[in-house]
Write an enzyme that holds these catalytic residues in place. Structure first.
Site, PDB file in Angstrom:
ATOM      1  N   HIS A 164       0.492  -6.115  -9.267  1.00 18.17           N
ATOM      2  CA  HIS A 164      -0.702  -5.960  -8.677  1.00 18.17           C
ATOM      3  C   HIS A 164      -1.352  -7.420  -8.514  1.00 18.17           C
ATOM      4  CE1 HIS A 164      -1.411  -1.733  -9.793  1.00 18.17           C
ATOM      5  NE2 HIS A 164      -0.569  -1.921 -10.684  1.00 18.17           N
ATOM      6  N   GLU A 279       4.047   8.573  -3.718  1.00 21.93           N
ATOM      7  CA  GLU A 279       4.128   7.171  -3.396  1.00 21.93           C
ATOM      8  C   GLU A 279       5.396   6.490  -2.812  1.00 21.93           C
ATOM      9  OE1 GLU A 279       3.205   3.044  -6.284  1.00 21.93           O
ATOM     10  OE2 GLU A 279       3.874   4.939  -6.972  1.00 21.93           O
TER      11      GLU A 279
END
Length: 294
Positions: A164, A279
């Site tokens: 992230h 995903e």
């Protein structure tokens, strides 16, 4: 434009795709979650990669951050809706992918809603692409099926050894100037639910992240911290990767209390709705949007 680590990004995606497709076949009633998680992580290594994070196996109203604990006896049941979320890295270059398996055969449309949202938004990407507009596409597709996107979960831009990076891909519309552009490696992960449309923190999970070395009183905890700092300084790791017994679990817990480690909470749908997830990782080049985990 030459993209740093291009071949390793592609290889990570190929490994992740193969492992995902093989692991899905193991998800059956009566099979232990631990068996599937260990297959994913061991198979990843056999194929030349490393786990980018512990294999997540999140069931029903659990949306994310569940991985089996040491000696976990939990088994899949006939009524389970299972999210299998796995990550692979090759020299730090990451592929992140997830799929939902509906063992109950009762939530076909819910599964399709997240999958359709994923493929629709990928088709619409035209860099530079506003991330708020991406969220709008995801939201509209999921709502067209009569479900809600989970508004406080998101996809994410990834760098080498960083899952992230601060740029998130929302699952609902947001007003923002942030964009994804050529050269970006992006995990897009729509979550759909028949519940409230948000997740809340549940019990502490079995996934951890190294934060910092700090003075520790317990010798066993100090020793464990050295192992973690050496082997898992950048990416999340599982409890079962670093401990072998209950006394070592106590040492692990002490490292969390000392702020040496962060413990990821299990994320549950706020109104206990069933959750589906889809995903893929994409790489944006000058000429194409490559799905690395197809």
């Amino acid at each position: 434009m030459e993209i740093e680590g291009y071949e390793k990004i592609i290889k990570a995606g190929e490994i992740a795709s193969k492992v995902r497709d093989e692991a899905v076949k193991l998800i059956k009633p009566g099979v232990k979650l631990l068996e599937v998680a260990e297959f994913v992580e061991n198979r990843t290594k056999e194929l030349g990669g490393e786990p980018a994070f512990p294999c997540n196996i999140s069931i029903n109203d659990i949306a994310a951050h569940y991985t089996p604990k040491l000696n976990d006896s939990l088994e899949f049941k006939d009524e389970d809706v299972v999210k299998l979320d796995l990550g692979v890295h090759v020299d730090g270059y990451i592929a992140d992918t997830a799929i939902t398996v509906d063992l109950s055969n009762s939530y076909r449309d819910l599964v399709k809603a997240s999958e359709d949202a994923l493929y629709t938004v990928i088709k619409e990407i035209n860099p530079p692409m506003n991330i708020g507009e991406m969220g709008k596409i995801i939201q509209e597709v999921i709502e067209s099926y009569g479900f809600k996107p989970i508004s406080n979960l998101s996809g994410h831009v990834m760098y080498r050894y960083e899952l992230h990076t601060g740029i998130s891909i929302p699952n609902v519309y947001e007003r923002t100037n942030k964009v994804i552009d050529v050269g970006d490696l992006v995990a897009i992960e729509p979550f759909a639910t028949n519940g409230f449309g948000m997740v809340k923190d549940g019990e502490p999970g079995n996934i951890y992240k190294f934060l910092a070395k700090r003075p520790i009183r317990l010798p066993q905890a100090r020793k464990l911290l050295e192992v973690i700092a050496k082997n898992y300084a950048y990416l999340p790791f599982a409890e079962r990767w670093v401990i072998k017994n209950e006394s070592e679990r106590l040492a692990l817990n002490s490292l969390v209390r000392s702020s040496c480690l962060y413990s990821y909470p299990i994320l549950k749908e706020r109104k206990n709705g069933i959750v589906s997830q889809a995903e893929h990782t994409i790489l944006i080049t000058e000429n194409d949007v490559i799905i690395t985990t197809r």
